[in-house]
Scaffold this motif. Sequence first.
Motif, mmCIF file in Angstrom:
data_model
loop_
_atom_site.group_PDB
_atom_site.id
_atom_site.type_symbol
_atom_site.label_atom_id
_atom_site.label_comp_id
_atom_site.label_asym_id
_atom_site.label_seq_id
_atom_site.Cartn_x
_atom_site.Cartn_y
_atom_site.Cartn_z
ATOM 1 N N ILE A 1 44.211 39.450 38.399
ATOM 2 C CA ILE A 1 43.982 39.156 39.823
ATOM 3 C C ILE A 1 43.842 37.657 40.071
ATOM 4 O O ILE A 1 43.482 36.894 39.179
ATOM 5 N N ARG B 1 41.262 46.226 39.966
ATOM 6 C CA ARG B 1 42.437 46.247 39.088
ATOM 7 C C ARG B 1 42.892 47.679 38.820
ATOM 8 O O ARG B 1 44.092 47.967 38.728
ATOM 9 N N VAL C 1 47.413 44.339 34.827
ATOM 10 C CA VAL C 1 47.118 43.738 36.133
ATOM 11 C C VAL C 1 46.133 42.575 35.990
ATOM 12 O O VAL C 1 45.043 42.740 35.436
ATOM 13 N N TYR D 1 47.796 39.463 42.938
ATOM 14 C CA TYR D 1 47.728 40.001 41.577
ATOM 15 C C TYR D 1 49.061 39.815 40.874
ATOM 16 O O TYR D 1 50.099 39.612 41.510
#
Length: 357
Positions: free
Chosen positions: A84, A68, A82, A223
């Motif tokens: 994922i 990340r 961020v 992501y």
Amino acid sequence: MISKRVSEMLRLRVSYPLARKYDVRAAGTINLASNESPYGPSPRVLRALKREAARVGSYPDPRATELRRAIGSYIGVEIECVAIGNGSDELVDLACKAFLNPGERALIPLPTFAMYELACRVNGGVPKFFELSNLEWRVTELKRALEGTKLAFIGRPNNPTGNGMSLRDLRSLLASGRLIIVDEAYAEFADDSVAKLATKTGNLLVLRTFSKAFGLAGLRVGYAVGNPKLIEALEGIRAPFNVNRLAQAAAIAALRDKRYMRRVVGKVRRGRTYIRRELTKLDFRVLPSDANFLMVDVSPMGLDASEVFDFLAERKIFVRDLSNFRGAGSDYIRITVGTPRQNERLVKTIKQFKGGG
Ligand SMILES: Cc1ncc(COP(=O)(O)O)c(C=O)c1O
């Protein structure tokens, strides 16, 4: 046994429209149907995978901190922005889980990527389809269609049309206050992204992937980028090990070799220009594309998509017949840009078709 929701989906035959069955591994076959990278990943990724293979006895980092962070510095945002996913496919699903209450509506412009509808329905949402007139983004109509919805999925660039809405139009949609989920799976080929903007906007979520420009489709890494509140919701509901150890290591290595990715993008763009020019000369209508594929109208030649598909498939070239894409009709195929040799073989074979086989 089966829930009402899923029974209804099975009855309506709502499932991901798979490409027609064929053996893409057979010798001499050219697969231009799946929008993958014809070049695969960077050699650096392969080395990282070999190293990481010895460690598969232990679970991956559940926070994926290194990955990340690497994505954050690639995009130019903080790690809190961020989340994922196991491919961006999973993030489409997680976004519906996180942001759509049962019975709420999601705006889905057509034709587009089938996962939006699937994820919406499986999570109890109701799709509101909106046919793009002339396959173009008309923001005034789209804004009207947003009424009564909770969120919208916008492919930018869109699959399969290859075009993306302008930033100005996107801002106008954002002004509605609805959650706008912009799918940027092909952003590297377009060299245009609103990922940074998403971190400063309350109602914009951007989805990205390592499957296309970075060539990691088989490993499943995607992501989401957005403001920390939205991201916290996605990170909070995902399974802890959704992105496996090999996939995390590979994605980190891919980001350490952006030069490789940029070279791939350059080659794909040149291939895109070549195919478009050559097929246009043959009287096909080829839509302009910012992605690694082209949507082609075969009707000016008096043909339908399945005829062109069959002719090419018999010669071991597989493109996507879009007849089973909701809203695309039977006139269109989608061609993934391949290597120069593959592109030349495609064009040569289509010329034979035009010349009567
Ligand atoms: C628009 C779009 N979004 C997402 C995806 C899926 O990407 P991933 O491999 O990250 O699940 C695709 C794959 O074809 C796509 O076309």
